[in-house]
Design a protein around this motif. Structure first.
Motif, mmCIF file in Angstrom:
data_model
loop_
_atom_site.group_PDB
_atom_site.id
_atom_site.type_symbol
_atom_site.label_atom_id
_atom_site.label_comp_id
_atom_site.label_asym_id
_atom_site.label_seq_id
_atom_site.Cartn_x
_atom_site.Cartn_y
_atom_site.Cartn_z
ATOM 1 N N ARG A 1 -14.919 -1.058 -7.343
ATOM 2 C CA ARG A 1 -13.893 -1.514 -8.288
ATOM 3 C C ARG A 1 -12.716 -0.546 -8.333
ATOM 4 O O ARG A 1 -11.542 -0.965 -8.374
ATOM 5 C CB ARG A 1 -14.511 -1.679 -9.683
ATOM 6 N N VAL A 2 -12.999 0.756 -8.315
ATOM 7 C CA VAL A 2 -11.919 1.753 -8.364
ATOM 8 C C VAL A 2 -11.083 1.695 -7.087
ATOM 9 O O VAL A 2 -9.850 1.787 -7.135
ATOM 10 C CB VAL A 2 -12.508 3.168 -8.573
ATOM 11 N N SER A 3 -11.735 1.533 -5.940
ATOM 12 C CA SER A 3 -11.001 1.440 -4.686
ATOM 13 C C SER A 3 -10.077 0.228 -4.692
ATOM 14 O O SER A 3 -8.901 0.312 -4.306
ATOM 15 C CB SER A 3 -11.986 1.349 -3.516
ATOM 16 N N ARG A 4 -10.594 -0.894 -5.149
ATOM 17 C CA ARG A 4 -9.797 -2.116 -5.175
ATOM 18 C C ARG A 4 -8.609 -1.971 -6.126
ATOM 19 O O ARG A 4 -7.483 -2.404 -5.821
ATOM 20 C CB ARG A 4 -10.687 -3.287 -5.592
ATOM 21 N N ALA A 5 -8.836 -1.351 -7.278
ATOM 22 C CA ALA A 5 -7.777 -1.230 -8.276
ATOM 23 C C ALA A 5 -6.720 -0.204 -7.902
ATOM 24 O O ALA A 5 -5.539 -0.364 -8.244
ATOM 25 C CB ALA A 5 -8.391 -0.871 -9.632
ATOM 26 N N SER A 6 -7.112 0.859 -7.218
ATOM 27 C CA SER A 6 -6.180 1.946 -6.896
ATOM 28 C C SER A 6 -5.506 1.775 -5.545
ATOM 29 O O SER A 6 -4.455 2.367 -5.294
ATOM 30 C CB SER A 6 -6.912 3.288 -6.922
ATOM 31 N N GLY A 7 -6.125 1.000 -4.653
ATOM 32 C CA GLY A 7 -5.605 0.871 -3.300
ATOM 33 C C GLY A 7 -5.962 2.020 -2.383
ATOM 34 O O GLY A 7 -5.451 2.109 -1.259
ATOM 35 N N GLU B 1 -14.225 4.587 -15.112
ATOM 36 C CA GLU B 1 -13.535 3.935 -14.000
ATOM 37 C C GLU B 1 -12.027 3.909 -14.230
ATOM 38 O O GLU B 1 -11.264 3.971 -13.261
ATOM 39 C CB GLU B 1 -14.075 2.515 -13.822
ATOM 40 N N GLN B 2 -11.610 3.836 -15.496
ATOM 41 C CA GLN B 2 -10.174 3.840 -15.774
ATOM 42 C C GLN B 2 -9.556 5.186 -15.428
ATOM 43 O O GLN B 2 -8.490 5.248 -14.805
ATOM 44 C CB GLN B 2 -9.902 3.520 -17.247
ATOM 45 N N THR C 1 -4.600 6.349 -8.344
ATOM 46 C CA THR C 1 -3.299 5.689 -8.227
ATOM 47 C C THR C 1 -2.198 6.729 -8.062
ATOM 48 O O THR C 1 -1.263 6.554 -7.258
ATOM 49 C CB THR C 1 -3.031 4.799 -9.452
ATOM 50 N N THR D 1 -9.403 5.342 -11.632
ATOM 51 C CA THR D 1 -8.343 4.489 -11.095
ATOM 52 C C THR D 1 -6.976 5.110 -11.321
ATOM 53 O O THR D 1 -6.127 5.140 -10.414
ATOM 54 C CB THR D 1 -8.411 3.092 -11.744
ATOM 55 N N ASP D 2 -6.746 5.614 -12.518
ATOM 56 C CA ASP D 2 -5.454 6.234 -12.826
ATOM 57 C C ASP D 2 -5.199 7.441 -11.931
ATOM 58 O O ASP D 2 -4.093 7.622 -11.398
ATOM 59 C CB ASP D 2 -5.403 6.656 -14.297
#
Length: 369
Positions: free
Chosen positions: A132-138, A97-98, A105, A101-102
């Motif tokens: 979770r990835v959608s929320r963290a990356s926008g 997921e990291q 982003t 997300t990166d």
């Protein structure tokens, strides 16, 4: 910027909830954010596969030196070999997921607004992880549903009825996957081999029934044969599906003549050139394929626009391996934004045509009533 077609009371279903189509912006409608394609490597690549398994048919009797490389992590010294052969378990598993997300982003910073994660059942679909990835990356993420090719089918699917499979897909779209509450906004990618396996044919017919019931778009992964896309569209029509709500994927590894693309466009489906950035004469899944480079893909887009099919075109990168991610030496999800769109301008595509293909068309096909 070109205006989106009027879509009264229509919404795009993302993993974080429904949004207005105008909220998506630049959208790549065929990617993989969290996925697992390692099933294409038959147990350590040793079991023979007949024909096109959809997953690729790359399981063969391999020398010991190659079997050892299958289990290596992706590194600089094996990057080129992996990109050409695909035969590497680590490469085919996008579990982090990291990392996701990166990478997304960076996509958002480059101007990206949304992606479709086309990972259907069997491809490591992870509803809560995607949320979770959608929320963290926008970045807006639309999740797929249904089943991929036969090498990825779970036990028991061959015995399930069309009605049961359709009901499962409908539940994914309307209620969410299992008890996650995360809803799918796309039916697909529905995986087909060549020739089409009977269970795959059943899944496609079930997907068509679910499409009619939900209004969700249906995305098809055709077998690797020039006859496969038209054959799939005949099944859609016979099963009562809506051709105008069908996305035919991977055409830039399946059809190699512009006239064939025009013929397929006549069925009313969306034509998806989704391998932008993948330029190689060495295609592990079909050594005979004549895959185009990005310039040729753009020439095909222009030909289809001139033929009157501009509003049926979609483009993406189909990132499904680590070697395509920035962290591992690839272009990441920003290749279309960074390189393809500037090339489109240099090759004479207008701003309105670019917006049509990258913003308006995906927003239109993803919108549900």
């Amino acid at each position: 910027m070109a205006e989106l077609p009027a879509l009264p009371a229509r919404r795009v279903r993302t993993v974080l909830g429904d949004v207005d189509p105008s909220a998506l912006g630049h959208t790549q409608p065929h990617e993989h954010v969290l996925s697992d394609m390692s099933a294409i490597i038959q147990p350590w690549g040793l079991q023979p596969v007949a024909g096109d398994s959809g997953g690729g048919g790359i399981g063969k009797e391999l020398p010991a030196s190659v079997r050892a490389r299958i289990a290596e992590p992706v590194r600089l010294d094996n990057y080129d070999w992996i990109r050409r052969t695909v035969l590497n378990l680590d490469n085919l598993r996008l579990h982090s997921e990291q990392d996701a997300t990166d990478e997304l982003t960076l996509y958002r910073a480059a101007g990206g607004g949304a992606v479709v994660d086309s990972s259907s059942v069997g491809l490591g679909r992870d509803p809560l992880g995607l949320a979770r990835v959608s929320r963290a990356s926008g970045v807006h993420i639309v999740m797929g549903s249904g089943y991929y090719c036969r090498d990825y089918h779970p036990a028991g699917l061959a015995d399930a009825s069309v009605e049961a499979i359709s009901a499962e897909i409908v539940a994914d779209v309307r209620d969410g996957v299992g008890d996650t509450g995360v809803r799918a906004g796309l039916i697909g990618e529905i995986g087909l081999s060549w020739p089409v396996h009977p269970t795959e044919d059943k899944v496609l017919r079930a997907a068509c029934a679910a499409q009619v019931s939900t209004g969700a778009p249906l995305q098809i992964h055709p077998g690797r044969h020039p006859e496969a896309p038209l054959r799939a569209m005949r099944t859609v029509v016979a099963a009562g599906g809506d051709p105008a709500r069908v996305i035919m994927s991977h055409l830039d590894r399946t059809l190699w003549r512009p006239d064939d693309l025009v013929e397929l466009a006549g069925t009313g489906c969306y034509l998806e050139l989704d391998l932008f950035g993948q330029e190689s004469s060495y295609y592990a899944f079909n050594p005979e394929a004549r895959r185009p480079n990005d310039r040729t893909r753009i020439e095909w887009l222009r030909r289809l626009i001139e033929a009157g099919y501009g509003e049926r075109l979609l483009i993406a990168q189909d990132i499904c391996q680590k070697v395509y991610l920035r962290r591992y030496g690839g272009p990441g999800y920003t290749h279309i934004l960074d390189s393809v769109i500037p090339l489109m301008r240099r090759m004479g595509m207008s701003e309105s045509e670019i917006i049509m293909v990258t913003v308006a068309n995906p927003a239109t096909v993803l919108a549900m009533g």
